[in-house]
Design an enzyme around this catalytic site. Structure first.
Site, PDB file in Angstrom:
ATOM      1  N   CYS A  79       0.830  -1.194   0.000  1.00 43.11           N
ATOM      2  CA  CYS A  79       0.000   0.000   0.000  1.00 43.11           C
ATOM      3  C   CYS A  79       0.873   1.257   0.000  1.00 43.11           C
ATOM      4  O   CYS A  79       1.485   1.565  -1.017  1.00 43.11           O
ATOM      5  CB  CYS A  79      -1.001  -0.037   1.149  1.00 43.11           C
ATOM      6  SG  CYS A  79      -2.402   1.101   0.916  1.00 43.11           S
ATOM      7  N   ARG A 108      -1.730   7.548  -6.070  1.00 40.83           N
ATOM      8  CA  ARG A 108      -2.196   7.455  -4.687  1.00 40.83           C
ATOM      9  C   ARG A 108      -3.719   7.414  -4.632  1.00 40.83           C
ATOM     10  O   ARG A 108      -4.386   8.062  -5.421  1.00 40.83           O
ATOM     11  CB  ARG A 108      -1.719   8.675  -3.874  1.00 40.83           C
ATOM     12  CG  ARG A 108      -0.247   8.722  -3.636  1.00 40.83           C
ATOM     13  CD  ARG A 108       0.162   9.986  -2.872  1.00 40.83           C
ATOM     14  NE  ARG A 108      -0.228   9.891  -1.479  1.00 40.83           N
ATOM     15  CZ  ARG A 108      -1.007  10.768  -0.857  1.00 40.83           C
ATOM     16  NH1 ARG A 108      -1.520  11.794  -1.497  1.00 40.83           N
ATOM     17  NH2 ARG A 108      -1.305  10.605   0.409  1.00 40.83           N
ATOM     18  N   ILE A 137      -7.330  -0.860   1.062  1.00 44.45           N
ATOM     19  CA  ILE A 137      -7.760   0.217   1.952  1.00 44.45           C
ATOM     20  C   ILE A 137      -7.139   1.521   1.457  1.00 44.45           C
ATOM     21  O   ILE A 137      -5.921   1.710   1.555  1.00 44.45           O
ATOM     22  CB  ILE A 137      -7.332  -0.053   3.411  1.00 44.45           C
ATOM     23  CG1 ILE A 137      -7.872  -1.415   3.888  1.00 44.45           C
ATOM     24  CG2 ILE A 137      -7.800   1.074   4.330  1.00 44.45           C
ATOM     25  CD1 ILE A 137      -7.290  -1.878   5.210  1.00 44.45           C
ATOM     26  N   ARG A 138      -7.957   2.394   0.883  1.00 43.03           N
ATOM     27  CA  ARG A 138      -7.458   3.651   0.295  1.00 43.03           C
ATOM     28  C   ARG A 138      -6.216   3.362  -0.549  1.00 43.03           C
ATOM     29  O   ARG A 138      -5.203   4.045  -0.444  1.00 43.03           O
ATOM     30  CB  ARG A 138      -7.140   4.674   1.374  1.00 43.03           C
ATOM     31  CG  ARG A 138      -8.358   5.175   2.107  1.00 43.03           C
ATOM     32  CD  ARG A 138      -8.028   6.288   3.083  1.00 43.03           C
ATOM     33  NE  ARG A 138      -7.515   7.439   2.356  1.00 43.03           N
ATOM     34  CZ  ARG A 138      -6.678   8.329   2.881  1.00 43.03           C
ATOM     35  NH1 ARG A 138      -6.253   8.212   4.108  1.00 43.03           N
ATOM     36  NH2 ARG A 138      -6.258   9.359   2.172  1.00 43.03           N
ATOM     37  N   HIS A 177      -3.218  -5.067   1.347  1.00 37.80           N
ATOM     38  CA  HIS A 177      -2.640  -5.345   2.666  1.00 37.80           C
ATOM     39  C   HIS A 177      -2.621  -6.861   2.906  1.00 37.80           C
ATOM     40  O   HIS A 177      -3.593  -7.419   3.406  1.00 37.80           O
ATOM     41  CB  HIS A 177      -3.479  -4.665   3.752  1.00 37.80           C
ATOM     42  CG  HIS A 177      -3.339  -3.183   3.786  1.00 37.80           C
ATOM     43  ND1 HIS A 177      -2.472  -2.543   4.629  1.00 37.80           N
ATOM     44  CD2 HIS A 177      -3.949  -2.218   3.051  1.00 37.80           C
ATOM     45  CE1 HIS A 177      -2.550  -1.238   4.438  1.00 37.80           C
ATOM     46  NE2 HIS A 177      -3.433  -1.018   3.479  1.00 37.80           N
ATOM     47  N   GLU A 179      -1.112  -8.526   5.131  1.00 38.62           N
ATOM     48  CA  GLU A 179      -1.006  -8.869   6.551  1.00 38.62           C
ATOM     49  C   GLU A 179      -2.380  -9.019   7.195  1.00 38.62           C
ATOM     50  O   GLU A 179      -2.489  -9.499   8.320  1.00 38.62           O
ATOM     51  CB  GLU A 179      -0.181  -7.803   7.288  1.00 38.62           C
ATOM     52  CG  GLU A 179      -0.880  -6.487   7.563  1.00 38.62           C
ATOM     53  CD  GLU A 179      -0.959  -5.527   6.375  1.00 38.62           C
ATOM     54  OE1 GLU A 179      -1.394  -4.379   6.587  1.00 38.62           O
ATOM     55  OE2 GLU A 179      -0.598  -5.910   5.246  1.00 38.62           O
TER      56      GLU A 179
END
Length: 197
Positions: A79, A108, A137-138, A177, A179
């Site tokens: 990210c 971005r 996420i964003r 992400h 994780e």
């Protein structure tokens, strides 16, 4: 056993450390230059890329990390970490600094604001035993890549979908992400990359 650092300035540090340990690596949290010097590879987690850039400068880590990356230390950016590894950032701030480790143009917040965050199952080259459940996420995406940068996943698993995972040699980056969600296969892929480097 390889020692992989997790840049511990912001983001899901504990979650990345757990996934790396589950994948067979020794983990070291990196906040100082002496800690950076002792790792075989590094994960740059998500967070906010302009803040991360400023924190790296404040902690006197930006130049030292740039030197390690230029000397072929394996690195994996997720990210905001993907943004930090890019050569060109669209919709960034003028004072934002990046490492240019991957010849790619990254946008971005390409998928939208926090409310536009989503999940999907991705086919990722190098990941076996079925698709990888990815959490965005964003998230940024990659608009284009230069020579030598391999596209390993695209959103929607479409040949024309936005690029969301790339690698070149021992450098890898994902928009999502890995994780989050308990699937450690992306971290396992990186641990293998570090072991082979």
């Amino acid at each position: 056993m390889v020692t992989i650092g997790v840049l511990a300035l912001q983001g899901d540090v504990a979650e990345h450390a757990r996934a790396l340990e589950n994948s067979g690596a020794r983990v070291s949290l990196v906040r100082r230059q002496d800690e950076l010097a002792r790792v075989d590879g590094l994960v740059i987690p998500g967070g906010e890329s302009t803040t991360m850039s400023k924190l790296l400068v404040s902690f006197d880590l930006f130049d030292a990390l740039g030197e390690r990356i230029a000397a072929d230390m394996p690195v994996y950016g997720t990210c905001a970490g993907m943004i930090m590894l890019a050569s060109t950032v669209l919709d960034g701030r003028d004072d934002q600094r990046c490492f240019g480790a991957l010849d790619m143009v990254v946008r971005r917040n390409a998928f939208g604001r926090q409310i536009d965050s989503y999940e999907e199952d991705l086919d990722v080259e190098g990941i076996e035993e079925g698709p990888f459940h990815a959490v965005f996420i964003r998230a940024p995406w990659v608009e284009s890549v230069g020579a030598g940068v391999e596209v390993i996943a695209r959103a929607g698993n479409r040949s024309d979908g936005p690029i969301v995972a790339v690698r070149r040699g021992a450098v890898m980056a994902t928009s999502f992400h890995p994780e989050v969600g308990g699937d450690d296969r992306m971290h396992g892929l990186f641990v293998d990359m570090v072991a082979r480097a």
